[in-house]
Structure formats: C-alpha cells, structure tokens
Design a protein around this motif. Structure first.
Motif: not given
Length: 221
Positions: A39, A86-87, A131, A133-135, A179
């Motif tokens: 994170w 991952h995110h 995930s 979501l994707d920041w 996510g």
C-alpha cells in the motif's frame, strides 16, 4: 462454432478447496523494492510518475518460482495465489492493455507465466489475485456518477485484463479479486465479468470481492 464449456456444479468445484485448507498467498510487485508493503504508493502519497519509475528497476534476476513451490510443498500447502496486479496497476503478465507491465519494462518477461508453470510442475493448484481498482486511473476515484464515460472505459479495461488472465495460461483454479470498494457489483458489471470467467474456466473458484458471493468469502481486518 466452438462448443460452450459445461457449467460445473458448485459442490464439485469446491471439493478440493475444502480438503486443501492451506495455501500460500504471495504479494509481489514494484512495491517490493521499497520494502514497506503493497500500500506504499497510497499511504505515502507517492506521485504516479515517481512510483512508475520503479518499473525501470524491477528486474528480479533471481526469480525462481520453483523455490516458492518447493517451500509450499514442504509446509503442506496445496495451492498458491500470486498478485497478478495489485492496486498500483503494475501488471506481472504480458497484457495488451498497457505498457505498464513486467514484460515491457526492466523485467522483460511474463512473471505470471513462469509462476503458473512452476505450480503445475509441482502439482499445486494455481491461483491469481487481481485488484479491480487501479490507483492510476482518475475514473476510479471519480466513480460512475461523476465520470460515467471514463468509468465505462475503466471497467472495460478491468474486464479485458481479467479475460487475458483466464484465457492465456490454461486451467486456472482460483481467481481472487480485491479492491472493489467503494463501488458495487452492478457498477463493476461483476455478473457479466464472472460469467465470462466461468465460460472460459468452468472449474474455477472465485472469491466474493467483486461484490457477489460466488464460491468463498475472504474476511479481512
């Protein structure tokens, strides 16, 4: 016209899972270089461009998933799950959706493929974490009401990536979403997404983090 794969009874799908009980979950990606958890981009507010520069350093020359499999076997594990993305949005497989991936940056190869091959050689069930979501995507933060067109494009991207993962590597045993928050299953088009997954992978087990109950729950915290 190709024949549609038969739907597998949920109880038959779940039999091995209930017996296995114990597996290895691997968080691995660009964040591993910073050694402060997956994170870190979010928690330390690292700008996208600064974080993306890590892809130029992420070249795991000693990557040997056969060693992971051997360790899992030694511990009595029956399956493995690897973070395919991952995110932070960095993909460990050879995706056509973005250049922000291991094969197109310093690593220069498909790390998911090597992991899956090692699991199969070692007789372990294959799991992939993904995930939703994707920041990096502004549409994720804005959501479907504030940015409907951008959101639709983002969700198409998610669906395309998942389809790549379930069509390129033979049989996949577990799909472990994450996510989905704060958006719901309707907004992610999860019913459509999971129907596509099961069309390609009738034996696959899917967790509940696309907003639908599917095969098993994954409580956390």
């Amino acid at each position: 016209m190709a024949a549609r794969k038969a739907v597998v009874d949920p109880e038959k799908r779940l039999q091995w899972w209930r017996e296995a009980r114990f597996g290895m979950f691997i968080h691995w990606g660009l964040y591993s270089l910073l050694e402060r958890g997956e994170w870190i981009m979010y928690c330390e507010r690292i700008p996208k461009s600064e974080y993306a520069a890590l892809a130029g350093r992420f070249n795991p020359r000693k990557y040997n998933p056969d060693e992971w499999v051997a360790a899992a076997h030694h511990a009595g594990m029956k399956y493995m799950v690897l973070t395919s993305r991952h995110h932070d949005g960095f993909c460990l497989w050879d995706t056509a959706t973005t250049d922000y991936s291991a094969p197109k940056t310093a690593a220069g190869r498909d790390l998911v493929a090597a992991y899956i091959d090692a699991c199969r050689r070692g007789g372990l069930k294959v799991g992939l974490y993904y995930s939703l979501l994707d920041w990096r995507w502004p549409a994720y933060w804005l959501g479907p009401e504030k940015a409907p067109e951008a959101w639709a494009e983002f969700v198409d991207y998610v669906h395309e990536q998942v389809e790549e993962l379930v069509t390129r590597y033979g049989e996949i045993d577990i799909l472990w979403y994450d996510g989905g928050w704060p958006w719901n299953a309707e907004q992610w088009r999860s019913q459509e997404l999971n129907a596509m997954v099961r069309k390609h992978q009738p034996h696959i087990l899917i967790n509940n983090r696309s907003g639908l109950p599917e095969d098993f729950g994954t409580p956390e915290q």
